[in-house]
Each structure stands twice: as structure tokens, then as C-alpha cells.
Design a protein around this motif. Structure first.
Motif, PDB file in Angstrom:
ATOM      1  N   TYR A   1       0.830  -1.201   0.000  1.00  0.00           N
ATOM      2  CA  TYR A   1       0.000   0.000   0.000  1.00  0.00           C
ATOM      3  C   TYR A   1       0.871   1.260   0.000  1.00  0.00           C
ATOM      4  O   TYR A   1       0.583   2.229  -0.705  1.00  0.00           O
ATOM      5  N   ALA A   2       1.949   1.238   0.786  1.00  0.00           N
ATOM      6  CA  ALA A   2       2.860   2.384   0.816  1.00  0.00           C
ATOM      7  C   ALA A   2       3.492   2.610  -0.552  1.00  0.00           C
ATOM      8  O   ALA A   2       3.696   3.755  -0.974  1.00  0.00           O
ATOM      9  N   LEU A   3       3.765   1.531  -1.267  1.00  0.00           N
ATOM     10  CA  LEU A   3       4.356   1.660  -2.594  1.00  0.00           C
ATOM     11  C   LEU A   3       3.404   2.344  -3.564  1.00  0.00           C
ATOM     12  O   LEU A   3       3.780   3.317  -4.242  1.00  0.00           O
ATOM     13  N   PHE A   4       2.162   1.868  -3.642  1.00  0.00           N
ATOM     14  CA  PHE A   4       1.242   2.334  -4.678  1.00  0.00           C
ATOM     15  C   PHE A   4       0.496   3.617  -4.315  1.00  0.00           C
ATOM     16  O   PHE A   4      -0.118   4.225  -5.190  1.00  0.00           O
ATOM     17  N   THR A   5       0.526   4.034  -3.055  1.00  0.00           N
ATOM     18  CA  THR A   5      -0.171   5.277  -2.693  1.00  0.00           C
ATOM     19  C   THR A   5       0.760   6.406  -2.268  1.00  0.00           C
ATOM     20  O   THR A   5       0.372   7.568  -2.328  1.00  0.00           O
ATOM     21  N   VAL A   6       1.969   6.065  -1.822  1.00  0.00           N
ATOM     22  CA  VAL A   6       2.899   7.087  -1.339  1.00  0.00           C
ATOM     23  C   VAL A   6       4.124   7.197  -2.244  1.00  0.00           C
ATOM     24  O   VAL A   6       4.415   8.259  -2.806  1.00  0.00           O
ATOM     25  N   PHE A   7       4.832   6.076  -2.436  1.00  0.00           N
ATOM     26  CA  PHE A   7       6.082   6.130  -3.183  1.00  0.00           C
ATOM     27  C   PHE A   7       5.863   6.445  -4.657  1.00  0.00           C
ATOM     28  O   PHE A   7       6.717   7.080  -5.294  1.00  0.00           O
ATOM     29  N   THR A   8       4.742   6.001  -5.231  1.00  0.00           N
ATOM     30  CA  THR A   8       4.502   6.287  -6.646  1.00  0.00           C
ATOM     31  C   THR A   8       4.419   7.789  -6.922  1.00  0.00           C
ATOM     32  O   THR A   8       4.720   8.223  -8.037  1.00  0.00           O
ATOM     33  N   LEU A   9       4.025   8.569  -5.922  1.00  0.00           N
ATOM     34  CA  LEU A   9       3.995  10.019  -6.103  1.00  0.00           C
ATOM     35  C   LEU A   9       5.414  10.549  -6.323  1.00  0.00           C
ATOM     36  O   LEU A   9       5.670  11.338  -7.242  1.00  0.00           O
ATOM     37  N   THR A  10       6.328  10.105  -5.491  1.00  0.00           N
ATOM     38  CA  THR A  10       7.723  10.527  -5.620  1.00  0.00           C
ATOM     39  C   THR A  10       8.344   9.980  -6.902  1.00  0.00           C
ATOM     40  O   THR A  10       8.948  10.718  -7.692  1.00  0.00           O
ATOM     41  N   TYR A  11       8.200   8.694  -7.140  1.00  0.00           N
ATOM     42  CA  TYR A  11       8.816   8.046  -8.298  1.00  0.00           C
ATOM     43  C   TYR A  11       8.216   8.567  -9.608  1.00  0.00           C
ATOM     44  O   TYR A  11       8.944   8.865 -10.565  1.00  0.00           O
TER      45      TYR A  11
END
Length: 452
Positions: A268-278
Motif C-alpha cells: 500500500y505504501a508503494l502504490f499510494t505514497v512512493f509512486t507520487l515521488t517516483y
């Protein structure tokens, strides 16, 4: 020795399934409301920590340091969750599910509203960031005690054979809260100038949480406690030292429940938080393009999470959960390999499918965790599992993703990290047990008998 319904086993006479208690749908709504408030705060605080707090509360430092300090207050909300899990989980087994849910909702709501009216550094100096950290700590304590009680409120009112669906009420909170928060922020952005948003607009987003608190309290105060807790209370089976009992007698279930949460939290952290940065910094998407993709994925989750919970009632819950963990890890590699900065449709599809994998872990998760513990220790065990797993899973995942990407300049270590988290979840599922629906039915029948 007190009667223990759970010990009756498969050989107990079939007394029939007791009728569905009144207030089931209110319990579902009450459970959803609290977790929606938690994640509304999560999304609003994230936006404010990145844009507003470095200016309002940490202006004495340089901009980068101010941002780091602002995000450190965000981390405090995770670190304090185990305190809430320990305190309110124990009380949930001692004084009841309903009472702690009223207390935790008020703690979260009051702290959030107070952040909305907190004077900035320019008005009260160093006291401003100190109070901000204390309020964030209080939010974390409330959240730590909220989840375990919210899950039990809906699942112990419902049919234990359909626990996957009823317990999913608390799991719908994250996408619902994210959608509400981002909707409120988008509306404020349209209606206000940037100067107005920095001046007072961000405060409106925090103050608006009072509406969710009011609605949640209105429902929760009108509910009785769950039939299971009332039966435990009536038969004198409330544990005197629930934390000690969990560690002494149900350590394996606790470990299973903690490990099972790691994979979903990291995904969940990957697809909702980190994807914004990446997506913005590496692939060159516009912020609104990535945010739109996340919001569309969250919208699908509103339906996929309860669907997944219902599916896990018909199919082996651990099997559904485990297949989703494997698919989530595999899809992460595919997502990064296919993604580029020129195709927003592919970005949307990738995030929607990633969050779909998360949904089929997250939907059955609440029921799986509840079912690991005996009814008289459920609030304590579930709360401890939720809060401890949150620290080792969701709390550090965005930071770990950023560090891995920075050090290796590649998405591969990030995807490997997600895969390892998925393996941890599979280990947790293998240590866990399948549902024991008769435990609840026997308690319900005891309660019905005591009314005769």
C-alpha cells in the motif's frame, strides 16, 4: 473454573445459529467511520507536512531541514501507535469494545481539530512545533487503539461465518479517508489562492474532521457492546491481565497476525505514497496525473475490499490472502518494468491493479487477525498485532523505498523489498489458523440463554 465456550469443539451439540443481533449495520458504519477518520487525517497531514508545516511551524530552519522536521512529526504518529494498542487493546478486553471506541475516536478527533487551530511559530515560537508533535503523538495513540476495537465491533455483531465481509468495514477506511481528504484539498485549492491556503485554508481541512467525529460518535453512542463481549462479561470470563495472557498463551497467533500485515502495508505504501515521488521525480509525470491514478485506484478499493472479504468467507481465507500476496509481489516487478513517463493510462492501470492485489489481502486481513485469538483476548491481540506490524511495515516502507532508489538508482531493489515483505506475509499465514466460527456461536447462544 469459568466456562470456556471455545473448548466445546466440534463435538458440541448443534444448538443452532443464534439470530443476527440488532444494530449490525450501525456497527458496520461505526467501524468504517473511525478508520475513515484515521486515514482522512493521514492524507491531510501528509499534504500539510510537505507544503504547509515547514513554513508555519519550522520557519527558523532552511527549507529542506524544515520539510524533514515536518515529516518527523508524521512519523511520531506511527511510533505512538503501539502505546494505544497496548492501552486500549487491553481495555477492550476488560471494559468492552464500545467504550474504547468512543474514547479513541474522541482522542483522534480532538487532536486533529486542535492542530487546525494551533498558532504557528510566528505567534508562539518554539511552543508551536512542540505542541504539534504532542498532538501528533495523541493522534497515534488514538489510532493504535481504534483499529482492534473497530474490527471487533463489526465482526462480533455479524455472522462469524461471514466475518470476512463484516470485518472489512474497518478496512474500507483507508481508501474512503484518502478520497475524502483529497477531495477536500482539491476543493480548497480551487476555491482559494495559494496565499489563502497557506494562511487559513489548510486549517479548514483539519477542522472538517469534526464532521466525521460527530457522525461516528452519534452512531457509536447509540450502539450496545458486541454480543460476544456481553456474553464474556456475563459469564465472568474477562481476562485480568490480557497482555500477559496473549504473550504467555497466544504468542504464535500474535506472531502470525503481525507478520501477515507486513506485505499489505508495504504494498500500500508503494502504490499510494512512493509512486507520487517516483512518478514525478523519476518518470516526469505531473503531480495531478499521479494523484489522479492513486485516487482512481482508491475508488476501486471501496468495492474490492468488501468483495475480497466476502470471497474469503467462501474460499479458504489464508489461500485468498496468500495468492494476493504473491500476485502483489509479481505485479510490482511488472509495474516498474512497463512504466514510463509518457503513458498516464498505463500508470492508472498499474496502480489500480496494484491496489487490487492489496485489496485481496486487506479485505480478508481483519477477519484473519481476529480469528487468530480466543474471543476473550481478541481486542488485546488484534491491537498489538496491528500497531506493531504498522511500525515495521507501513511506517518505514516509504523511507526504505527512497533510500534504495537513491543508493542503487534502480527500481529493482524497491521491487525486491516488496517481494520480501510478501514472503514475510506468507510465513505469517502459514503460522496462522483457519476460522473457528463455533467459538462465537457458542458465546452468542450463552448470551441468549442468559436472557431467558
Amino acid at each position: 473454573m469459568a466456562h470456556s465456550p471455545g473448548s466445546a469443539g466440534a463435538g458440541a451439540p448443534d444448538a443452532g445459529t443464534p439470530p443476527r443481533p440488532p444494530g449490525l449495520y450501525k456497527a458496520f458504519a461505526a467501524s468504517l467511520t473511525g478508520t475513515a477518520l484515521e486515514w482522512y487525517d493521514f492524507a491531510v497531514y501528509s499534504a500539510a507536512a510537505a507544503v504547509v508545516f515547514p513554513i508555519i511551524f519550522f520557519p527558523a530552519s532552511d527549507p529542506l531541514t524544515g520539510t524533514i522536521l515536518a515529516f518527523s512529526t508524521y512519523a511520531v504518529g506511527y511510533i505512538s501507535r503501539p502505546v494505544g494498542g497496548i492501552v486500549f487493546g487491553r481495555l477492550g478486553d476488560r471494559i468492552g469494545r464500545k467504550k474504547i471506541l468512543v474514547i479513541t475516536l474522541m482522542i483522534i478527533g480532538i487532536a486533529t481539530v486542535l492542530i487546525g487551530v494551533l498558532p504557528g511559530y510566528a505567534s508562539i515560537g518554539i511552543a508551536a512545533p512542540i505542541i504539534l508533535v504532542l498532538l501528533r503523538f495523541a493522534q497515534g495513540v488514538g489510532v493504535g487503539g481504534e483499529w482492534g476495537g473497530a474490527v471487533l465491533l463489526s465482526s462480533e455483531y455479524g455472522d462469524p461465518k461471514k466475518r470476512g465481509f463484516w470485518a472489512s468495514a474497518a478496512q474500507v477506511g483507508p481508501p474512503a479517508g484518502n478520497l475524502l481528504a483529497n477531495g477536500a484539498l482539491a476543493l480548497l485549492t480551487v476555491l482559494l489562492s495559494e496565499e489563502q491556503f497557506l494562511d487559513f485554508g489548510w486549517r479548514i481541512a483539519f477542522l472538517a474532521s469534526a464532521l466525521l467525529v460527530g457522525f461516528g460518535l452519534w452512531i457509536r453512542l447509540r450502539l450496545e457492546d458486541t454480543p460476544i463481549f456481553k456474553a464474556i462479561e456475563a459469564h465472568g470470563e474477562r481476562p485480568a491481565a490480557p497482555i500477559k495472557e496473549v504473550f504467555a498463551n497466544e504468542l504464535r497467533p500474535l506472531i502470525a497476525a503481525i507478520l501477515s500485515r507486513v506485505g499489505p502495508d508495504v504494498l500500500y505504501a508503494l502504490f499510494t505514497v512512493f509512486t507520487l515521488t517516483y512518478g514525478i521525480q523519476v518518470l516526469g509525470f505531473e503531480r495531478n496525473e499521479v494523484l489522479t491514478a492513486v485516487l482512481i485506484g482508491s475508488g476501486f478499493q471501496l468495492f474490492l475490499i468488501p468483495l475480497a472479504g466476502a470471497v474469503s468467507d467462501r474460499v479458504n481465507r489464508r489461500l485468498v490472502y496468500g495468492i494476493a500476496a504473491i500476485l502483489g509481489a509479481l505485479w510490482t516487478f511488472t509495474f516498474f518494468a512497463l512504466l514510463d513517463g509518457d503513458n498516464q493510462l498505463l500508470l492508472i492501470i498499474g496502480i489500480v491493479l496494484g491496489l487490487a492485489c492489496h485489496s485481496f489481502m486487506y479485505g480478508p486481513q481483519a477477519a484473519f487477525i481476529v480469528e487468530q485469538f480466543s474471543p476473550r483476548l481478541r481486542a488485546t491481540g488484534s491491537s498489538l498485532a496491528y500497531t506493531f506490524a504498522g511500525v515495521i511495515g507501513g511506517a518505514i516502507a516509504p523511507l526504505m523505498f527512497t533510500v534504495l532508489l537513491s543508493n542503487f538508482d534502480s527500481w529493482v531493489p524497491v521491487a525486491v523489498y516488496v517481494a520480501v515483505a510478501g514472503i514475510v506475509t506468507l510465513i505469517g499465514l502459514s503460522l496462522g489458523r483457519n476460522p473457528h466460527a463455533t467459538e462465537d456461536d457458542e458465546y452468542r447462544l450463552l448470551l441468549e440463554g442468559s436472557k431467558v
